[in-house]
Enzyme design. Sequence first.
Site, mmCIF file in Angstrom:
data_model
loop_
_atom_site.group_PDB
_atom_site.id
_atom_site.type_symbol
_atom_site.label_atom_id
_atom_site.label_comp_id
_atom_site.label_asym_id
_atom_site.label_seq_id
_atom_site.Cartn_x
_atom_site.Cartn_y
_atom_site.Cartn_z
ATOM 1 N N HIS A 99 38.886 46.322 38.914
ATOM 2 C CA HIS A 99 38.389 46.167 40.287
ATOM 3 C C HIS A 99 37.792 47.518 40.687
ATOM 4 C CE1 HIS A 99 42.092 43.616 40.218
ATOM 5 N NE2 HIS A 99 41.522 42.845 41.116
ATOM 6 N N ASP A 102 40.410 50.043 41.615
ATOM 7 C CA ASP A 102 41.243 50.603 40.533
ATOM 8 C C ASP A 102 40.660 51.894 40.007
ATOM 9 O OD1 ASP A 102 42.481 48.096 40.651
ATOM 10 O OD2 ASP A 102 41.302 47.329 38.959
ATOM 11 N N GLU A 266 45.143 31.782 35.015
ATOM 12 C CA GLU A 266 46.255 32.697 34.732
ATOM 13 C C GLU A 266 47.547 31.921 34.533
ATOM 14 O OE1 GLU A 266 46.386 36.352 36.941
ATOM 15 O OE2 GLU A 266 48.544 36.228 37.177
ATOM 16 N N ASP A 305 54.987 36.085 41.996
ATOM 17 C CA ASP A 305 54.105 36.418 40.881
ATOM 18 C C ASP A 305 54.631 37.657 40.154
ATOM 19 O OD1 ASP A 305 51.943 36.539 39.236
ATOM 20 O OD2 ASP A 305 50.478 37.003 40.785
ATOM 21 N N ASP A 307 53.853 38.720 36.939
ATOM 22 C CA ASP A 307 52.865 39.384 36.067
ATOM 23 C C ASP A 307 53.491 40.074 34.864
ATOM 24 O OD1 ASP A 307 50.480 38.690 37.383
ATOM 25 O OD2 ASP A 307 50.658 40.346 38.815
ATOM 26 N N ASP A 337 46.681 40.577 32.470
ATOM 27 C CA ASP A 337 46.845 40.903 33.888
ATOM 28 C C ASP A 337 48.345 41.096 34.117
ATOM 29 O OD1 ASP A 337 46.730 41.196 36.576
ATOM 30 O OD2 ASP A 337 45.797 39.263 37.016
HETATM 31 C C1 XUL Z 1 46.394 38.449 41.352
HETATM 32 C C2 XUL Z 1 45.506 38.430 40.186
HETATM 33 C C3 XUL Z 1 44.361 39.377 40.252
HETATM 34 C C4 XUL Z 1 43.114 38.872 39.611
HETATM 35 C C5 XUL Z 1 41.947 39.804 39.780
HETATM 36 O O1 XUL Z 1 47.480 37.620 41.248
HETATM 37 O O2 XUL Z 1 45.737 37.732 39.240
HETATM 38 O O3 XUL Z 1 44.756 40.574 39.674
HETATM 39 O O4 XUL Z 1 43.287 38.642 38.248
HETATM 40 O O5 XUL Z 1 41.703 40.147 41.097
HETATM 41 CO CO CO Z 2 44.868 37.457 37.372
#
Ligand code: XUL
Ligand code: CO
Length: 433
Positions: A99, A102, A266, A305, A307, A337
Amino acid sequence: MTGYFADIPPIAYEGPETQNEFAYRHYDPNEVVLGKRMEDHLRFAVAWWHSFAWPGGDPFGGPTFARPWFGDSMDHARAKADAAFELFGILGQPFFCFHDADVCPEAEDFATNLARLDEMTDYIGGHMERVGTKLLWGTANLFSHRRFMAGAATNPDPDVFAWSAATIKACMDATHRLGGQNYVLWGGREGYETLLNTDLGREADQAGRMLAMVVDYKHKIGFPGTILVEPKPQEPTKHQYDFDVATVYGFLRRYGLEDEVKLNIEQGHAILAGHSFEHELALAASLDVLGSIDINRNDYQSGWDTDQFPNNVPEMTLAYYEVLRAGGFTTGGTNFDAKLRRQSIDPEDLILAHVGGMDACARGLKAAAAMLEDGRLESARRERYSRWDSPEAQAMLQSDLDSISARVLAEDLRPEPVSGRQERLENLVNHYV
Ligand code: XUL
Ligand code: CO
């Protein structure tokens, strides 16, 4: 260079028997699977935000990571980029994603943001040339700054819509300049906290208009990549508009964008939506909108979430089975991610999280390829629908309720139930994982 990962050697493939932690046991980029190099199947990408920008905070505590590049100056931003490409050089993965926020510190005025992104785009471009890492996708952070608290495209304030549009343009330009293969839109704050202050129709129209402008701009600048929308059901807002694959597809159809936009799916978001990852992938493939994947998994108990790096081979197998059935990635790939747990504070943790994730994906890919080559799953699926191949069955689809009803009576039709063979198919999958 920061030398942050100085003691860590480049990771090479050493095979399943190696005891070396700093080696790939299953990911051999050059191994040919179904006629294609593994690297070209999986197309791994490291996510800049979690690996280099996330400080390890949670709702109850501040940062746990002490990275030398943390700070708000452009010197810090360059040091962060140096560290990122040091890690990319060690892992040897082909891609990264970022992004705007970032890679450079955010300013309060747009002109400064533009200048900083421009400067960092050149700086990153230099590193890309030196290390050979490519850009899988770029995206705009339209969710962290407080100006986005009520949304970006869907904001009740047209000035925020304008700021968001201008930021997206800048991020698309940067992505294009760096040879990015996709541009992603995740609707970070596009959703609502309460219906009491929300006009659903208006917000959908604003989001539809923004996406149409993104597609127009892609064609205007000749960006050859794919525009991707990333579904997520909730978090940060109580209800996110891009809930899941089915919802986003309906949105694309509503605004006539279904041939222009694909999806970045995702795993963790699929779980949050109450689906399996393979469900979301299979549905996207059936709708011809499967673009790319974020492979981070979610904790099944937490409800938010998390991640996490992928490590569940059976899950990866079913996911790559859907990707392979759909013909594999074109511009898409596998983006981590994923973030470390906040106690994993060592440089080695960041490297080995990716190594383990890449190996889990590689094992999944190989098992999925073997299942496809074996062919028994696909032939069982075909067999299940085979009665539909008859001309009579096909003709019925062009018929009407009156004629069908007459035939059911005339033939005294009594359908015979047939086994779905679920357990036998599950046994078959377990041969391979
Ligand atoms: C948030 C997410 C983001 C996107 C990109 O949950 O997955 O990081 O992948 O903005
Ligand atoms: Co994502």
